[in-house]
Motif scaffolding. Structure first.
Motif, mmCIF file in Angstrom:
data_model
loop_
_atom_site.group_PDB
_atom_site.id
_atom_site.type_symbol
_atom_site.label_atom_id
_atom_site.label_comp_id
_atom_site.label_asym_id
_atom_site.label_seq_id
_atom_site.Cartn_x
_atom_site.Cartn_y
_atom_site.Cartn_z
ATOM 1 N N LEU A 250 28.886 -15.379 88.874
ATOM 2 C CA LEU A 250 27.793 -16.123 88.256
ATOM 3 C C LEU A 250 27.931 -17.622 88.525
ATOM 4 C CD1 LEU A 250 25.213 -16.271 86.573
ATOM 5 C CD2 LEU A 250 26.617 -16.303 84.515
ATOM 6 N N ALA A 251 27.236 -18.078 89.564
ATOM 7 C CA ALA A 251 27.271 -19.493 89.931
ATOM 8 C C ALA A 251 26.746 -20.356 88.793
ATOM 9 C CB ALA A 251 26.441 -19.722 91.193
ATOM 10 N N ASP A 252 27.334 -21.520 88.651
ATOM 11 C CA ASP A 252 26.961 -22.423 87.565
ATOM 12 C C ASP A 252 25.490 -22.818 87.633
ATOM 13 O OD1 ASP A 252 27.527 -24.105 85.318
ATOM 14 O OD2 ASP A 252 27.516 -25.826 86.673
ATOM 15 N N LEU A 253 24.940 -22.926 88.827
ATOM 16 C CA LEU A 253 23.547 -23.366 88.940
ATOM 17 C C LEU A 253 22.573 -22.330 88.392
ATOM 18 C CD1 LEU A 253 21.767 -22.529 92.023
ATOM 19 C CD2 LEU A 253 24.154 -22.917 92.539
ATOM 20 N N TYR A 254 23.027 -21.076 88.195
ATOM 21 C CA TYR A 254 22.182 -20.044 87.593
ATOM 22 C C TYR A 254 22.514 -19.803 86.114
ATOM 23 C CZ TYR A 254 21.650 -18.966 92.579
ATOM 24 O OH TYR A 254 21.440 -19.052 93.937
ATOM 25 N N ALA A 255 23.624 -20.352 85.638
ATOM 26 C CA ALA A 255 24.094 -20.084 84.273
ATOM 27 C C ALA A 255 23.440 -21.057 83.299
ATOM 28 C CB ALA A 255 25.617 -20.182 84.207
ATOM 29 N N THR A 256 22.162 -20.881 83.071
ATOM 30 C CA THR A 256 21.409 -21.794 82.215
ATOM 31 C C THR A 256 21.249 -21.212 80.810
ATOM 32 O OG1 THR A 256 19.269 -20.829 82.816
ATOM 33 C CG2 THR A 256 20.121 -22.588 84.227
ATOM 34 N N SER A 257 21.062 -22.102 79.854
ATOM 35 C CA SER A 257 20.854 -21.657 78.470
ATOM 36 C C SER A 257 19.526 -20.928 78.320
ATOM 37 C CB SER A 257 20.924 -22.853 77.519
ATOM 38 O OG SER A 257 19.977 -23.840 77.897
ATOM 39 N N GLU A 258 18.561 -21.205 79.207
ATOM 40 C CA GLU A 258 17.297 -20.480 79.179
ATOM 41 C C GLU A 258 17.501 -19.023 79.595
ATOM 42 O OE1 GLU A 258 16.712 -24.666 79.312
ATOM 43 O OE2 GLU A 258 17.673 -23.405 80.824
ATOM 44 N N MET A 259 18.336 -18.802 80.588
ATOM 45 C CA MET A 259 18.590 -17.446 81.077
ATOM 46 C C MET A 259 19.534 -16.678 80.141
ATOM 47 S SD MET A 259 17.961 -15.215 83.472
ATOM 48 C CE MET A 259 17.351 -16.173 84.872
ATOM 49 N N TYR A 260 20.508 -17.378 79.567
ATOM 50 C CA TYR A 260 21.525 -16.727 78.737
ATOM 51 C C TYR A 260 21.567 -17.406 77.367
ATOM 52 C CZ TYR A 260 22.770 -15.116 83.397
ATOM 53 O OH TYR A 260 22.725 -14.583 84.661
ATOM 54 N N SER A 261 20.450 -17.333 76.672
ATOM 55 C CA SER A 261 20.319 -18.021 75.381
ATOM 56 C C SER A 261 21.259 -17.453 74.331
ATOM 57 C CB SER A 261 18.867 -17.927 74.889
ATOM 58 O OG SER A 261 18.476 -16.560 74.757
ATOM 59 N N ALA A 269 29.561 -23.165 79.622
ATOM 60 C CA ALA A 269 29.930 -24.355 80.393
ATOM 61 C C ALA A 269 30.889 -23.978 81.520
ATOM 62 C CB ALA A 269 30.574 -25.383 79.473
ATOM 63 N N TRP A 270 30.680 -24.558 82.702
ATOM 64 C CA TRP A 270 31.482 -24.197 83.871
ATOM 65 C C TRP A 270 32.959 -24.516 83.666
ATOM 66 C CZ3 TRP A 270 32.147 -21.008 87.442
ATOM 67 C CH2 TRP A 270 32.997 -21.265 88.520
ATOM 68 N N ASN A 271 33.280 -25.636 83.031
ATOM 69 C CA ASN A 271 34.692 -25.978 82.838
ATOM 70 C C ASN A 271 35.427 -24.885 82.067
ATOM 71 O OD1 ASN A 271 34.530 -28.324 84.247
ATOM 72 N ND2 ASN A 271 34.834 -29.696 82.506
ATOM 73 N N TYR A 272 34.730 -24.216 81.148
ATOM 74 C CA TYR A 272 35.345 -23.087 80.453
ATOM 75 C C TYR A 272 35.313 -21.826 81.311
ATOM 76 C CZ TYR A 272 36.005 -19.082 77.478
ATOM 77 O OH TYR A 272 36.464 -17.892 76.980
ATOM 78 N N ARG A 273 34.158 -21.503 81.858
ATOM 79 C CA ARG A 273 34.015 -20.239 82.586
ATOM 80 C C ARG A 273 34.951 -20.164 83.778
ATOM 81 N NH1 ARG A 273 30.008 -18.142 85.083
ATOM 82 N NH2 ARG A 273 28.933 -20.057 85.672
ATOM 83 N N ARG A 274 35.145 -21.270 84.467
ATOM 84 C CA ARG A 274 35.990 -21.210 85.666
ATOM 85 C C ARG A 274 37.427 -20.828 85.328
ATOM 86 N NH1 ARG A 274 36.938 -27.492 87.730
ATOM 87 N NH2 ARG A 274 38.239 -28.159 85.982
ATOM 88 N N GLN A 275 37.930 -21.338 84.187
ATOM 89 C CA GLN A 275 39.288 -20.982 83.796
ATOM 90 C C GLN A 275 39.373 -19.518 83.386
ATOM 91 O OE1 GLN A 275 41.820 -22.819 84.254
ATOM 92 N NE2 GLN A 275 40.867 -24.802 84.639
ATOM 93 N N ASN A 276 38.353 -19.028 82.698
ATOM 94 C CA ASN A 276 38.368 -17.642 82.247
ATOM 95 C C ASN A 276 38.231 -16.678 83.427
ATOM 96 O OD1 ASN A 276 38.749 -16.346 79.742
ATOM 97 N ND2 ASN A 276 36.633 -15.616 79.762
ATOM 98 N N ILE A 277 37.360 -17.027 84.393
ATOM 99 C CA ILE A 277 37.201 -16.201 85.600
ATOM 100 C C ILE A 277 38.495 -16.166 86.381
ATOM 101 C CG2 ILE A 277 36.058 -16.135 87.858
ATOM 102 C CD1 ILE A 277 33.528 -17.210 86.369
ATOM 103 N N LEU A 278 39.142 -17.325 86.502
ATOM 104 C CA LEU A 278 40.419 -17.379 87.210
ATOM 105 C C LEU A 278 41.461 -16.502 86.528
ATOM 106 C CD1 LEU A 278 42.114 -18.700 89.490
ATOM 107 C CD2 LEU A 278 42.723 -20.481 87.843
ATOM 108 N N LYS A 279 41.539 -16.570 85.189
ATOM 109 C CA LYS A 279 42.495 -15.725 84.452
ATOM 110 C C LYS A 279 42.257 -14.255 84.764
ATOM 111 C CE LYS A 279 42.863 -18.601 80.275
ATOM 112 N NZ LYS A 279 42.464 -18.632 78.842
ATOM 113 N N GLU A 280 40.987 -13.846 84.756
ATOM 114 C CA GLU A 280 40.662 -12.439 84.999
ATOM 115 C C GLU A 280 41.055 -12.019 86.402
ATOM 116 O OE1 GLU A 280 36.856 -9.354 84.991
ATOM 117 O OE2 GLU A 280 36.564 -11.433 84.377
ATOM 118 N N ILE A 281 40.717 -12.838 87.390
ATOM 119 C CA ILE A 281 41.035 -12.496 88.779
ATOM 120 C C ILE A 281 42.542 -12.405 88.982
ATOM 121 C CG2 ILE A 281 40.954 -13.368 91.146
ATOM 122 C CD1 ILE A 281 38.176 -14.519 90.496
ATOM 123 N N VAL A 282 43.268 -13.386 88.465
ATOM 124 C CA VAL A 282 44.725 -13.403 88.629
ATOM 125 C C VAL A 282 45.357 -12.229 87.892
ATOM 126 C CG1 VAL A 282 46.812 -14.717 88.064
ATOM 127 C CG2 VAL A 282 44.823 -15.887 89.049
#
Length: 595
Positions: A250-261, A269-282
Motif C-alpha cells: 500500500l503506497a503512501d500516495l494511495y493511503a488517504t483518509s478518504e479511502m481508509y476513513s 501515517a507512512w512513518n508508522y506504517r513503514r516500520q510496521n511493514i518492515l517488522k512484518e517482512i523481517v
C-alpha cells in the motif's frame, strides 16, 4: 526583518514509540518569501538559523494501554503472553494466536513477547503486574486474564496525569534535532516541540512556535503467522528449499483518509506504517520478496537500505507515469528482493505494458480507433522478471550437477473493475514473455503479484488453467478485438497456485491445515477466501503461482480470518497490519512433487 518562524505543525498528534516525528515548519525570510526547508547553523539565511528543541512532560498516564490497539486503554491482561487487551474479543483473539504459535513450536513459547509497555505502577511487579495463574495453560478465558487496577474505559486522549489538575506541567529536554523518534521511556508522556529563529550569537529573533502532542503510545506488533506444513521435510536440506513472499504494501500516495476513513490517522501515517511493514517482512524472513506498490522515493530512502541490513539485495521497476505528491513527483512500482547469501542475479527483464500497447494498436484500423484503444490500454502498469542462480548449498544443484536457476516474476495488474479485458491482456502479455524465457532454458518459475483479478476471472483462469473458455462472460467486453480469437488466450506453462495445495493436492493432515482449509474456497478454486479486506472490497487479488513440474510447495503461511482483519476498525489497514492486502508466502523444494 530577520528570518522568522511562521508556524510549526505535525500531521497527527499521536506519537508512537520508535516512529519518527517530522514537523512541518514554515519560515519567512527577510525578502518576504517563505520556505519549508531546514535552515541549520552551518547554512544560515539572513544571518540566522533555526533552533529545534523537544521536551517530555513530567506527568504520565498511569493506565496501561492495549498491546494490539494502543489507542485504547487496557482492561484485561494475558498473564502467559504478558500482553494487555482492550476488551474480551481482543483478548480472545490474541490468546488464540499465542496458543497457535506455542503449538507450532512444539509446546514452547521461547519467543514470548514482553509487554509493549509496563505502566509505572506495574513496573516493579513480575510478569507485568499480573498474579501467577493457578491454571497453567488453560484456555478458559476467565482463568487467564487479569484486569489492571488502574484500567479505565475511554480513549487514548484521557488526561490522566497522576498529579493534581492545577499543578503546572514541567518539561525535560530530550532532543535538539528537527525530527525526533519517541522512545520507550516516552510512552505515557506528552511531547512538546519548539522552533526558534536565532542569530549567530544565539539571540532569539522573533517569537518561537511549536506544538504539544498527545501522549506517546507503544507500537503494536504485527500478528504472528506460522507456516503450515504440507509435506515432510525429511531429506530436504536448507539448500534444497526456499521461501517466496508476495505483498502489496500500500503506497503512501494511495493511503488517504478518504479511502481508509476507518483507520486511525496515526496508523495510516507512512512513518508508522513503514516500520510496521518492515517488522512484518523481517519476521517472515523469506528468501525472496515480491513487493507491489513500492513508492519510488520510499524504495530509495527506506526499503532498499533497511532490507539491505537484513541481507537482501533488490531490483526495482516503477510504473511509467508519475504523480505530484507532497512536493515531488513519485509513483509506485514492483520490487524483487532476494537474500544475497542464497541467490545471485543472472538477468533482469522489465515489462512495460504501455510499450506492448503501442505495438498492439498498430494493427488496428483508423487513427480514431487507435487513439481510443490506446486510451483504454495505456495504464502504466509494469512487471519485473529476474533470473536468479542458487548459490552453492547442499540440494541447490539441478540433476545435471549445475547450480539451480529460478525465474521470478512480480507484477501489479490494472485495478479498474470495468476493464477486465485490459487485465486479461496484461496477464497474457506477461505470460508470453515468460514463455520465451522458458523456451530458452528449462527453468523453474514462480509468478507473484497483485493481479487485481478474483478467483474464477478470465485472468485467473488463464494463469492456472493455461487457457480461457471462449464462453467466459468477461470475454463479452472486448471493444477493440484484442482478445479475439479466444483460442489465442493460452500458454503451455504448468502453473499452479501455491495456496490451492491445501485443498487440491494430498498434504499432511494437521489441526493447522484443517483451520486453513476453512479459510479457502474449497468448493471452487481452492484459493484463499480473501487477500484484500477493506470497507468497500473483500476478496482475493494476490497469488503465488509456480511451475509444478520443477517445484513443489512444502509449507504455506497462514492466512488470517475475516474477523481478525475487521476486528475493532472494520478492515485493513489497521493498527497491527499496515496494508489493505494480506501477505502470502510459500516454501518450495526443487523438483516436482513426490508425494
Amino acid at each position: 526583518m530577520a528570518l522568522s518562524v511562521q508556524r510549526a505543525t505535525l500531521n497527527n498528534d499521536t506519537p508512537i514509540s520508535g516512529v519518527e516525528l517530522s514537523p512541518y515548519v514554515v519560515t519567512r525570510k527577510a525578502d518576504g518569501t517563505s520556505t519549508t526547508a531546514d535552515i541549520p547553523e552551518s547554512d544560515p539565511v539572513d544571518g540566522c538559523h533555526l533552533r529545534y528543541r523537544w521536551f517530555r512532560s513530567s506527568s504520565h498516564r498511569k493506565a496501561s494501554v492495549c498491546s494490539v490497539h494502543p489507542g485504547e486503554p487496557a482492561v484485561l491482561q494475558n498473564v502467559h503472553s504478558k500482553s494487555y487487551h482492550c476488551d474480551e474479543d481482543c483478548f480472545a483473539q490474541s490468546w488464540r494466536e499465542w496458543m497457535r504459535h506455542r503449538m507450532a513450536n512444539g509446546g514452547r513459547d521461547e519467543n514470548a513477547r514482553e509487554p509493549l509497555w509496563k505502566p509505572p505502577h506495574l513496573k516493579d511487579q513480575p510478569g507485568g503486574g499480573a498474579p501467577p495463574s493457578p491454571h497453567g495453560s488453560s484456555t478458559n478465558l476467565s482463568d487467564n486474564y487479569h484486569r489492571p487496577k488502574n484500567a479505565h474505559r475511554g480513549g487514548a486522549g484521557h488526561n490522566d496525569h497522576g498529579s493534581k489538575p492545577d499543578e503546572p506541567e514541567t518539561w525535560t529536554e530530550v532532543g535538539r534535532a528537527k525530527c525526533y523518534s519517541a522512545t520507550a521511556e516516552d510512552v505515557g508522556h506528552l511531547l512538546k516541540f519548539e522552533v526558534t529563529s536565532v542569530d549567530a550569537g544565539g539571540n532569539e529573533q522573533g517569537a518561537s512556535d511549536g506544538f504539544t502532542t498527545g501522549r506517546v503510545i507503544p507500537a503494536p506488533t504485527p500478528p504472528r503467522r506460522n507456516l503450515v506444513p504440507l509435506a515432510h521435510r525429511d531429506g530436504v536440506g536448507a539448500g534444497g528449499r526456499f521461501t517466496v513472499l508476495t505483498y502489496n504494501v500500500l503506497a503512501d500516495l494511495y493511503a488517504t483518509s478518504e479511502m481508509y476513513s476507518y483507520t486511525p490517522s496515526w496508523a495510516l501515517a507512512w512513518n508508522y506504517r513503514r516500520q510496521n511493514i518492515l517488522k512484518e517482512i523481517v519476521q517472515h524472513d523469506a528468501d525472496i520478496l515480491c513487493l507491489q506498490e513500492v513508492q519510488s522515493d520510499h524504495f530509495e530512502d527506506f526499503f532498499q537500505g533497511e532490507l539491505g541490513k537484513h541481507g537482501y539485495t533488490a531490483v526495482y521497476k516503477k510504473k511509467t507515469a508519475q504523480v505530484f505528491s507532497q512536493g515531488t513527483y513519485v509513483i509506485d512500482g514492483c520490487a524483487i528482493f532476494f537474500k544475497k547469501d542464497r541467490f545471485t542475479l543472472i538477468k533482469k527483464y522489465e515489462v512495460e505494458f504501455n510499450k506492448a500497447a503501442l505495438s498492439l494498436v498498430e494493427s488496428l484500423g483508423g487513427s480514431s480507433q487507435k487513439k481510443e484503444a490506446l486510451n483504454r490500454l495505456m495504464k502504466d502498469n509494469v512487471a519485473l522478471i529476474v533470473v536468479l542462480e542458487a548459490l552453492d548449498q547442499p540440494g541447490a544443484r539441478d540433476p545435471n550437477g549445475k547450480r539451480q536457476l529460478l525465474c521470478v516474476a512480480n507484477t501489479h495488474i490494472h485495478a479498474n473493475t470495468e476493464l477486465n479485458d485490459v487485465k486479461l491482456w496484461q496477464v497474457h502479455t506477461l505470460l508470453k514473455g515468460l514463455e520465451k524465457i522458458a523456451a530458452s532454458a528449462e527453468i523453474p518459475m514462480v509468478v507473484c503479484g497483485d493481479f487485481n483479478s478474483t478467483p474464477g476471472s478470465a485472468a485467473h483462469n488463464l494463469l492456472c488453467n493455461g487457457r480461457v473458455d471462449g464462453a467466459h462472460p468477461e470475454l463479452a467486453t472486448d471493444p477493440f478485438g484484442i482478445l479475439r480469437p479466444p483460442s489465442k488466450l493460452q500458454h503451455p506453462l504448468p502453473l499452479v497456485s501455491a495456496y490451492t495445495a491445501l485443498t487440491k493436492q494430498p498434504c499432511l493432515e494437521s489441526d493447522e491445515a484443517e483451520r486453513q482449509r476453512a479459510r479457502m474456497d474449497a468448493a471452487g478454486t481452492g484459493e484463499p477466501i480473501f487477500t484484500n479486506c477493506t470497507k468497500d472490497f473483500f476478496g482475493t487479488l494476490d497469488y503465488i503461482f509456480y511451475t509444478d513440474d520443477t517445484l513443489a510447495p512444502l509449507s504455506l503461511l497462514e492466512v488470517p480470518t475475516e474477523h481478525e482483519c475487521r476486528s475493532k476498525y472494520g478492515g485493513l489497514p489497521n493498527t497491527q497490519c499496515s496494508s489493505d492486502h494480506v501477505s502470502l508466502m510459500a516454501e518450495f523444494q526443487w523438483g516436482a512433487r513426490q508425494w
